[in-house]
Motif scaffolding. Sequence first.
Motif, PDB file in Angstrom:
ATOM      1  N   SER A  61       5.589  19.842  -0.515  1.00  0.00           N
ATOM      2  CA  SER A  61       6.781  19.096  -0.913  1.00  0.00           C
ATOM      3  C   SER A  61       6.607  18.299  -2.196  1.00  0.00           C
ATOM      4  O   SER A  61       7.525  17.630  -2.637  1.00  0.00           O
ATOM      5  N   GLY A  62       5.439  18.334  -2.792  1.00  0.00           N
ATOM      6  CA  GLY A  62       5.250  17.702  -4.092  1.00  0.00           C
ATOM      7  C   GLY A  62       4.312  16.517  -4.137  1.00  0.00           C
ATOM      8  O   GLY A  62       3.662  16.278  -5.139  1.00  0.00           O
ATOM      9  N   LEU A  63       4.223  15.719  -3.057  1.00  0.00           N
ATOM     10  CA  LEU A  63       3.368  14.537  -3.052  1.00  0.00           C
ATOM     11  C   LEU A  63       2.596  14.470  -1.741  1.00  0.00           C
ATOM     12  O   LEU A  63       3.114  14.847  -0.691  1.00  0.00           O
ATOM     13  N   ILE A  64       1.370  13.978  -1.815  1.00  0.00           N
ATOM     14  CA  ILE A  64       0.555  13.795  -0.614  1.00  0.00           C
ATOM     15  C   ILE A  64      -0.013  12.375  -0.603  1.00  0.00           C
ATOM     16  O   ILE A  64      -0.165  11.747  -1.643  1.00  0.00           O
ATOM     17  N   TYR A  65      -0.306  11.899   0.600  1.00  0.00           N
ATOM     18  CA  TYR A  65      -0.955  10.606   0.759  1.00  0.00           C
ATOM     19  C   TYR A  65      -2.458  10.802   0.748  1.00  0.00           C
ATOM     20  O   TYR A  65      -2.971  11.803   1.247  1.00  0.00           O
ATOM     21  N   GLN A  66      -3.150   9.824   0.209  1.00  0.00           N
ATOM     22  CA  GLN A  66      -4.602   9.788   0.297  1.00  0.00           C
ATOM     23  C   GLN A  66      -5.005   8.425   0.836  1.00  0.00           C
ATOM     24  O   GLN A  66      -4.509   7.397   0.368  1.00  0.00           O
ATOM     25  N   LEU A  67      -5.876   8.445   1.830  1.00  0.00           N
ATOM     26  CA  LEU A  67      -6.453   7.219   2.376  1.00  0.00           C
ATOM     27  C   LEU A  67      -7.964   7.386   2.310  1.00  0.00           C
ATOM     28  O   LEU A  67      -8.493   8.368   2.839  1.00  0.00           O
ATOM     29  N   TYR A  68      -8.634   6.453   1.679  1.00  0.00           N
ATOM     30  CA  TYR A  68     -10.087   6.519   1.607  1.00  0.00           C
ATOM     31  C   TYR A  68     -10.646   5.136   1.310  1.00  0.00           C
ATOM     32  O   TYR A  68      -9.926   4.238   0.885  1.00  0.00           O
ATOM     33  N   PHE A  69     -11.936   4.978   1.541  1.00  0.00           N
ATOM     34  CA  PHE A  69     -12.603   3.712   1.254  1.00  0.00           C
ATOM     35  C   PHE A  69     -13.041   3.690  -0.201  1.00  0.00           C
ATOM     36  O   PHE A  69     -13.513   4.688  -0.733  1.00  0.00           O
ATOM     37  N   ASP A  70     -12.869   2.538  -0.816  1.00  0.00           N
ATOM     38  CA  ASP A  70     -13.189   2.400  -2.231  1.00  0.00           C
ATOM     39  C   ASP A  70     -13.806   1.026  -2.462  1.00  0.00           C
ATOM     40  O   ASP A  70     -13.334   0.028  -1.912  1.00  0.00           O
ATOM     41  N   GLU A  71     -14.835   0.981  -3.261  1.00  0.00           N
ATOM     42  CA  GLU A  71     -15.463  -0.294  -3.592  1.00  0.00           C
ATOM     43  C   GLU A  71     -14.910  -0.871  -4.890  1.00  0.00           C
ATOM     44  O   GLU A  71     -15.121  -2.035  -5.204  1.00  0.00           O
ATOM     45  N   ARG A  72     -14.184  -0.047  -5.637  1.00  0.00           N
ATOM     46  CA  ARG A  72     -13.682  -0.460  -6.950  1.00  0.00           C
ATOM     47  C   ARG A  72     -12.291  -1.094  -6.847  1.00  0.00           C
ATOM     48  O   ARG A  72     -11.539  -0.816  -5.935  1.00  0.00           O
ATOM     49  N   THR A  73     -11.992  -1.918  -7.839  1.00  0.00           N
ATOM     50  CA  THR A  73     -10.619  -2.315  -8.096  1.00  0.00           C
ATOM     51  C   THR A  73     -10.340  -1.917  -9.535  1.00  0.00           C
ATOM     52  O   THR A  73     -11.163  -2.156 -10.425  1.00  0.00           O
ATOM     53  N   LEU A  74      -9.209  -1.284  -9.738  1.00  0.00           N
ATOM     54  CA  LEU A  74      -8.842  -0.789 -11.053  1.00  0.00           C
ATOM     55  C   LEU A  74      -7.752  -1.667 -11.652  1.00  0.00           C
ATOM     56  O   LEU A  74      -7.037  -2.378 -10.937  1.00  0.00           O
ATOM     57  N   ASP A  75      -7.605  -1.599 -12.957  1.00  0.00           N
ATOM     58  CA  ASP A  75      -6.581  -2.369 -13.643  1.00  0.00           C
ATOM     59  C   ASP A  75      -5.207  -2.042 -13.064  1.00  0.00           C
ATOM     60  O   ASP A  75      -4.837  -0.876 -12.958  1.00  0.00           O
ATOM     61  N   GLY A  76      -4.485  -3.052 -12.657  1.00  0.00           N
ATOM     62  CA  GLY A  76      -3.142  -2.854 -12.116  1.00  0.00           C
ATOM     63  C   GLY A  76      -3.082  -2.638 -10.616  1.00  0.00           C
ATOM     64  O   GLY A  76      -1.999  -2.514 -10.045  1.00  0.00           O
ATOM     65  N   ASP A  77      -4.230  -2.574  -9.932  1.00  0.00           N
ATOM     66  CA  ASP A  77      -4.233  -2.407  -8.472  1.00  0.00           C
ATOM     67  C   ASP A  77      -3.544  -3.584  -7.788  1.00  0.00           C
ATOM     68  O   ASP A  77      -3.629  -4.725  -8.244  1.00  0.00           O
ATOM     69  N   ALA A  78      -2.864  -3.283  -6.680  1.00  0.00           N
ATOM     70  CA  ALA A  78      -2.248  -4.315  -5.849  1.00  0.00           C
ATOM     71  C   ALA A  78      -3.047  -4.384  -4.552  1.00  0.00           C
ATOM     72  O   ALA A  78      -3.465  -3.362  -4.011  1.00  0.00           O
ATOM     73  N   LEU A  79      -3.246  -5.600  -4.043  1.00  0.00           N
ATOM     74  CA  LEU A  79      -4.157  -5.806  -2.921  1.00  0.00           C
ATOM     75  C   LEU A  79      -3.568  -6.813  -1.937  1.00  0.00           C
ATOM     76  O   LEU A  79      -3.001  -7.817  -2.340  1.00  0.00           O
ATOM     77  N   ARG A  80      -3.704  -6.481  -0.643  1.00  0.00           N
ATOM     78  CA  ARG A  80      -3.352  -7.409   0.439  1.00  0.00           C
ATOM     79  C   ARG A  80      -4.433  -7.330   1.496  1.00  0.00           C
ATOM     80  O   ARG A  80      -5.087  -6.298   1.655  1.00  0.00           O
ATOM     81  N   GLU A  81      -4.598  -8.426   2.223  1.00  0.00           N
ATOM     82  CA  GLU A  81      -5.600  -8.471   3.285  1.00  0.00           C
ATOM     83  C   GLU A  81      -4.913  -8.645   4.635  1.00  0.00           C
ATOM     84  O   GLU A  81      -3.995  -9.445   4.785  1.00  0.00           O
ATOM     85  N   PHE A  82      -5.374  -7.862   5.623  1.00  0.00           N
ATOM     86  CA  PHE A  82      -4.843  -7.890   6.981  1.00  0.00           C
ATOM     87  C   PHE A  82      -5.995  -8.129   7.940  1.00  0.00           C
ATOM     88  O   PHE A  82      -6.779  -7.224   8.202  1.00  0.00           O
ATOM     89  N   ASP A  83      -6.133  -9.344   8.443  1.00  0.00           N
ATOM     90  CA  ASP A  83      -7.204  -9.692   9.381  1.00  0.00           C
ATOM     91  C   ASP A  83      -8.570  -9.185   8.925  1.00  0.00           C
ATOM     92  O   ASP A  83      -9.298  -8.549   9.673  1.00  0.00           O
ATOM     93  N   GLY A  84      -8.894  -9.434   7.670  1.00  0.00           N
ATOM     94  CA  GLY A  84     -10.193  -9.048   7.139  1.00  0.00           C
ATOM     95  C   GLY A  84     -10.249  -7.658   6.533  1.00  0.00           C
ATOM     96  O   GLY A  84     -11.238  -7.299   5.913  1.00  0.00           O
ATOM     97  N   VAL A  85      -9.201  -6.867   6.699  1.00  0.00           N
ATOM     98  CA  VAL A  85      -9.144  -5.522   6.121  1.00  0.00           C
ATOM     99  C   VAL A  85      -8.342  -5.599   4.832  1.00  0.00           C
ATOM    100  O   VAL A  85      -7.174  -5.990   4.847  1.00  0.00           O
ATOM    101  N   GLN A  86      -8.962  -5.238   3.722  1.00  0.00           N
ATOM    102  CA  GLN A  86      -8.253  -5.230   2.452  1.00  0.00           C
ATOM    103  C   GLN A  86      -7.679  -3.838   2.204  1.00  0.00           C
ATOM    104  O   GLN A  86      -8.393  -2.838   2.314  1.00  0.00           O
ATOM    105  N   VAL A  87      -6.379  -3.814   1.876  1.00  0.00           N
ATOM    106  CA  VAL A  87      -5.680  -2.565   1.571  1.00  0.00           C
ATOM    107  C   VAL A  87      -5.282  -2.630   0.108  1.00  0.00           C
ATOM    108  O   VAL A  87      -4.615  -3.568  -0.328  1.00  0.00           O
TER     109      VAL A  87
END
Length: 131
Positions: A61-87
């Motif tokens: 259909s054109g787009l897929i989701y990706q979920l993975y663990f990452d140690e980096r933060t890139l320029d422009g990334d948006a971040l929220r924390e949920f009970d100790g889990v950063q998304v």
Amino acid sequence: MSIPTQETAEKTQIRGNEVEGHKTHQVEISEAAAEKVSSLLQQEGREDLRLRVAVQPGGCSGLIYQLYFDERTLDGDALREFDGVQVIVDKMSVPYLEDAKIDFEDSISKQGFTIDNPNAGGSCACGDSFH
């Protein structure tokens, strides 16, 4: 006061907190998903990893989701924390994932993370991609 069943407890959304110094996103995560991410991070033995959620071109259909663990933060990334889990969500994926909800299902018929995305106009028959 009623005691929540396992099904309703798993669907409970936990409130995300802004992380100082970072832009924020509107992705939500259920308690069950946060617990699973925490468990996986403990298995990895790494406290420096975050759950990255991204939208990439691909699939039927054109787009897929990706979920993975990452140690980096890139320029422009948006971040929220949920009970100790950063998304973390990259700046290009933020508009595609606005108000999306991540859950984790563990039943006889299905095990894995799911994304309920109100921005998806439709998906393919296999459910792995959207537009």
